[in-house]
Design a protein around this motif. Structure first.
Motif, PDB file in Angstrom:
ATOM      1  N   MET A   1      -8.931  19.606  12.705  1.00 19.80           N
ATOM      2  CA  MET A   1      -9.590  18.407  12.259  1.00 19.80           C
ATOM      3  C   MET A   1     -10.732  18.778  11.325  1.00 19.80           C
ATOM      4  O   MET A   1     -11.434  19.747  11.535  1.00 19.80           O
ATOM      5  CB  MET A   1     -10.096  17.633  13.471  1.00 19.80           C
ATOM      6  CG  MET A   1     -10.630  16.291  13.132  1.00 19.80           C
ATOM      7  SD  MET A   1     -10.880  15.374  14.678  1.00 19.80           S
ATOM      8  CE  MET A   1     -11.693  13.977  14.032  1.00 19.80           C
ATOM      9  N   GLY A   2     -10.934  17.986  10.260  1.00 20.38           N
ATOM     10  CA  GLY A   2     -11.950  18.288   9.261  1.00 20.38           C
ATOM     11  C   GLY A   2     -13.354  17.939   9.728  1.00 20.38           C
ATOM     12  O   GLY A   2     -13.566  17.416  10.817  1.00 20.38           O
ATOM     13  N   GLU A   3     -14.290  18.270   8.873  1.00 18.01           N
ATOM     14  CA  GLU A   3     -15.679  17.946   9.159  1.00 18.01           C
ATOM     15  C   GLU A   3     -15.903  16.445   9.149  1.00 18.01           C
ATOM     16  O   GLU A   3     -15.196  15.707   8.466  1.00 18.01           O
ATOM     17  CB  GLU A   3     -16.590  18.562   8.094  1.00 18.01           C
ATOM     18  CG  GLU A   3     -16.794  20.036   8.218  1.00 18.01           C
ATOM     19  CD  GLU A   3     -17.850  20.522   7.243  1.00 18.01           C
ATOM     20  OE1 GLU A   3     -19.017  20.114   7.377  1.00 18.01           O
ATOM     21  OE2 GLU A   3     -17.480  21.293   6.354  1.00 18.01           O
ATOM     22  N   LYS A   4     -16.915  16.021   9.859  1.00 20.42           N
ATOM     23  CA  LYS A   4     -17.280  14.609   9.864  1.00 20.42           C
ATOM     24  C   LYS A   4     -17.815  14.234   8.480  1.00 20.42           C
ATOM     25  O   LYS A   4     -18.533  15.006   7.855  1.00 20.42           O
ATOM     26  CB  LYS A   4     -18.338  14.340  10.925  1.00 20.42           C
ATOM     27  CG  LYS A   4     -18.724  12.884  10.996  1.00 20.42           C
ATOM     28  CD  LYS A   4     -19.726  12.597  12.080  1.00 20.42           C
ATOM     29  CE  LYS A   4     -20.046  11.112  12.006  1.00 20.42           C
ATOM     30  NZ  LYS A   4     -21.106  10.716  12.866  1.00 20.42           N
ATOM     31  N   LEU A   5     -17.441  13.053   8.023  1.00 18.00           N
ATOM     32  CA  LEU A   5     -17.905  12.561   6.736  1.00 18.00           C
ATOM     33  C   LEU A   5     -18.910  11.441   6.941  1.00 18.00           C
ATOM     34  O   LEU A   5     -18.844  10.707   7.917  1.00 18.00           O
ATOM     35  CB  LEU A   5     -16.726  12.062   5.907  1.00 18.00           C
ATOM     36  CG  LEU A   5     -15.677  13.124   5.554  1.00 18.00           C
ATOM     37  CD1 LEU A   5     -14.485  12.481   4.865  1.00 18.00           C
ATOM     38  CD2 LEU A   5     -16.296  14.204   4.678  1.00 18.00           C
ATOM     39  N   TYR A   6     -19.825  11.311   5.992  1.00 14.89           N
ATOM     40  CA  TYR A   6     -20.916  10.356   6.089  1.00 14.89           C
ATOM     41  C   TYR A   6     -20.995   9.507   4.821  1.00 14.89           C
ATOM     42  O   TYR A   6     -20.623   9.958   3.738  1.00 14.89           O
ATOM     43  CB  TYR A   6     -22.257  11.094   6.250  1.00 14.89           C
ATOM     44  CG  TYR A   6     -22.305  12.002   7.439  1.00 14.89           C
ATOM     45  CD1 TYR A   6     -22.776  11.542   8.662  1.00 14.89           C
ATOM     46  CD2 TYR A   6     -21.879  13.322   7.349  1.00 14.89           C
ATOM     47  CE1 TYR A   6     -22.822  12.377   9.764  1.00 14.89           C
ATOM     48  CE2 TYR A   6     -21.923  14.168   8.445  1.00 14.89           C
ATOM     49  CZ  TYR A   6     -22.393  13.693   9.650  1.00 14.89           C
ATOM     50  OH  TYR A   6     -22.432  14.515  10.745  1.00 14.89           O
ATOM     51  N   SER A   7     -21.541   8.318   4.976  1.00  8.92           N
ATOM     52  CA  SER A   7     -21.876   7.526   3.790  1.00  8.92           C
ATOM     53  C   SER A   7     -23.185   8.080   3.236  1.00  8.92           C
ATOM     54  O   SER A   7     -23.902   8.823   3.924  1.00  8.92           O
ATOM     55  CB  SER A   7     -22.034   6.050   4.160  1.00  8.92           C
ATOM     56  OG  SER A   7     -23.186   5.855   4.951  1.00  8.92           O
ATOM     57  N   PHE A   8     -23.511   7.711   2.027  1.00  8.73           N
ATOM     58  CA  PHE A   8     -24.743   8.209   1.419  1.00  8.73           C
ATOM     59  C   PHE A   8     -25.964   7.864   2.277  1.00  8.73           C
ATOM     60  O   PHE A   8     -26.839   8.698   2.481  1.00  8.73           O
ATOM     61  CB  PHE A   8     -24.906   7.648  -0.006  1.00  8.73           C
ATOM     62  CG  PHE A   8     -26.163   8.116  -0.667  1.00  8.73           C
ATOM     63  CD1 PHE A   8     -26.232   9.383  -1.232  1.00  8.73           C
ATOM     64  CD2 PHE A   8     -27.290   7.309  -0.711  1.00  8.73           C
ATOM     65  CE1 PHE A   8     -27.407   9.835  -1.821  1.00  8.73           C
ATOM     66  CE2 PHE A   8     -28.466   7.747  -1.304  1.00  8.73           C
ATOM     67  CZ  PHE A   8     -28.517   9.018  -1.867  1.00  8.73           C
ATOM     68  N   ASP A   9     -26.020   6.646   2.769  1.00  8.07           N
ATOM     69  CA  ASP A   9     -27.175   6.202   3.547  1.00  8.07           C
ATOM     70  C   ASP A   9     -27.331   6.932   4.878  1.00  8.07           C
ATOM     71  O   ASP A   9     -28.426   6.938   5.445  1.00  8.07           O
ATOM     72  CB  ASP A   9     -27.095   4.697   3.801  1.00  8.07           C
ATOM     73  CG  ASP A   9     -27.248   3.896   2.520  1.00  8.07           C
ATOM     74  OD1 ASP A   9     -27.924   4.373   1.581  1.00  8.07           O
ATOM     75  OD2 ASP A   9     -26.683   2.787   2.455  1.00  8.07           O
ATOM     76  N   GLU A  10     -26.281   7.542   5.362  1.00  9.98           N
ATOM     77  CA  GLU A  10     -26.344   8.283   6.631  1.00  9.98           C
ATOM     78  C   GLU A  10     -26.840   9.714   6.445  1.00  9.98           C
ATOM     79  O   GLU A  10     -27.160  10.378   7.426  1.00  9.98           O
ATOM     80  CB  GLU A  10     -24.967   8.321   7.290  1.00  9.98           C
ATOM     81  CG  GLU A  10     -24.459   6.976   7.733  1.00  9.98           C
ATOM     82  CD  GLU A  10     -23.032   7.021   8.240  1.00  9.98           C
ATOM     83  OE1 GLU A  10     -22.772   6.373   9.275  1.00  9.98           O
ATOM     84  OE2 GLU A  10     -22.181   7.696   7.616  1.00  9.98           O
TER      85      GLU A  10
ATOM     86  N   LEU B   1     -20.097  15.359   3.029  1.00 12.42           N
ATOM     87  CA  LEU B   1     -20.279  16.294   4.136  1.00 12.42           C
ATOM     88  C   LEU B   1     -21.752  16.243   4.534  1.00 12.42           C
ATOM     89  O   LEU B   1     -22.587  15.723   3.778  1.00 12.42           O
ATOM     90  CB  LEU B   1     -19.901  17.710   3.700  1.00 12.42           C
ATOM     91  CG  LEU B   1     -18.463  17.895   3.201  1.00 12.42           C
ATOM     92  CD1 LEU B   1     -18.255  19.306   2.684  1.00 12.42           C
ATOM     93  CD2 LEU B   1     -17.473  17.558   4.301  1.00 12.42           C
ATOM     94  N   ALA B   2     -22.100  16.794   5.662  1.00 10.55           N
ATOM     95  CA  ALA B   2     -23.478  16.738   6.160  1.00 10.55           C
ATOM     96  C   ALA B   2     -24.474  17.366   5.195  1.00 10.55           C
ATOM     97  O   ALA B   2     -25.639  16.971   5.156  1.00 10.55           O
ATOM     98  CB  ALA B   2     -23.563  17.419   7.522  1.00 10.55           C
TER      99      ALA B   2
ATOM    100  N   GLY C   1     -24.446  17.077   1.982  1.00 10.53           N
ATOM    101  CA  GLY C   1     -24.590  16.256   0.790  1.00 10.53           C
ATOM    102  C   GLY C   1     -23.507  16.467  -0.253  1.00 10.53           C
ATOM    103  O   GLY C   1     -23.456  15.749  -1.242  1.00 10.53           O
ATOM    104  N   SER C   2     -22.642  17.427  -0.036  1.00  7.45           N
ATOM    105  CA  SER C   2     -21.525  17.634  -0.966  1.00  7.45           C
ATOM    106  C   SER C   2     -20.547  16.475  -0.829  1.00  7.45           C
ATOM    107  O   SER C   2     -20.258  16.024   0.284  1.00  7.45           O
ATOM    108  CB  SER C   2     -20.787  18.934  -0.648  1.00  7.45           C
ATOM    109  OG  SER C   2     -21.639  20.035  -0.822  1.00  7.45           O
ATOM    110  N   SER C   3     -20.051  16.006  -1.956  1.00  9.32           N
ATOM    111  CA  SER C   3     -19.110  14.892  -1.911  1.00  9.32           C
ATOM    112  C   SER C   3     -17.774  15.347  -1.321  1.00  9.32           C
ATOM    113  O   SER C   3     -17.408  16.522  -1.396  1.00  9.32           O
ATOM    114  CB  SER C   3     -18.903  14.306  -3.302  1.00  9.32           C
ATOM    115  OG  SER C   3     -18.505  15.292  -4.213  1.00  9.32           O
ATOM    116  N   GLU C   4     -17.081  14.403  -0.740  1.00  7.80           N
ATOM    117  CA  GLU C   4     -15.790  14.661  -0.099  1.00  7.80           C
ATOM    118  C   GLU C   4     -14.807  15.304  -1.086  1.00  7.80           C
ATOM    119  O   GLU C   4     -14.027  16.172  -0.731  1.00  7.80           O
ATOM    120  CB  GLU C   4     -15.231  13.353   0.433  1.00  7.80           C
ATOM    121  CG  GLU C   4     -13.859  13.428   1.017  1.00  7.80           C
ATOM    122  CD  GLU C   4     -13.354  12.068   1.465  1.00  7.80           C
ATOM    123  OE1 GLU C   4     -12.528  12.051   2.392  1.00  7.80           O
ATOM    124  OE2 GLU C   4     -13.770  11.040   0.906  1.00  7.80           O
ATOM    125  N   CYS C   5     -14.841  14.844  -2.314  1.00  8.15           N
ATOM    126  CA  CYS C   5     -14.006  15.402  -3.373  1.00  8.15           C
ATOM    127  C   CYS C   5     -14.853  15.432  -4.644  1.00  8.15           C
ATOM    128  O   CYS C   5     -15.883  14.763  -4.711  1.00  8.15           O
ATOM    129  CB  CYS C   5     -12.738  14.569  -3.578  1.00  8.15           C
ATOM    130  SG  CYS C   5     -13.020  12.880  -4.143  1.00  8.15           S
TER     131      CYS C   5
END
Length: 114
Positions: free
Chosen positions: A1-10, A90-91, A93-97
Motif C-alpha cells: 500500500m502506498g503512502e498516505k496522501l493529503y490535500s494542500f490544507d492538511e 505526500l507528507a 509536500g511533494s505532489s502525488e504526480c
C-alpha cells in the motif's frame, strides 16, 4: 500500500513551502506559454491576477528567478490556489504526480468539441 496522501490544507507549514516552490515553476511555465486555461478554472480568480502580475514583471528573468519572485510576493495567493486544485501530496509536500502529468490528465479528460 502506498503512502498516505493529503490535500494542500492538511500539509504542515514546511510541506506547504515545498509544494508552493514546486508548483511555482510549473505555474510560471504555463503563464509564459499562454497555457492557463486549466489553472484558471478556479472559482476565485483574484489570486491568479496577483501571481500573473508578478510573473509578467519577471517575464525576462530566468524561470527559477521568476518563480522565486512570485513566491516572495504572492505566497498567500499560491496557498489559496493550491487549496482549490485537486492535487494530492505526500507528507513532505511533494505532489502525488508531476504537475505536467496532472495537467495532461486534466486536458485529456476534456470532452471533444469544447
Amino acid at each position: 500500500m502506498g503512502e498516505k496522501l493529503y490535500s494542500f490544507d492538511e500539509l504542515n507549514d514546511q510541506a506547504q513551502v515545498t509544494s508552493i516552490k514546486d508548483f511555482s515553476r510549473f505555474y510560471v511555465k504555463c503563464y509564459r506559454g499562454n497555457n492557463m486555461e486549466l489553472l484558471s478554472q478556479v472559482s476565485d480568480q483574484s489570486m491568479l491576477w496577483q501571481i500573473n502580475e508578478e510573473a509578467y514583471r519577471n517575464k525576462y528573468e530566468a524561470l527559477e528567478h521568476a518563480a522565486k519572485d512570485t513566491i516572495t510576493y504572492c505566497n498567500h495567493s499560491y496557498k489559496k490556489l493550491l487549496s482549490q486544485l485537486d492535487m494530492k501530496y505526500l507528507a513532505n509536500g511533494s505532489s502525488e504526480c508531476p504537475w505536467e502529468e496532472w495537467y495532461d490528465k486534466k486536458y485529456q479528460s476534456i470532452p471533444d468539441g469544447i
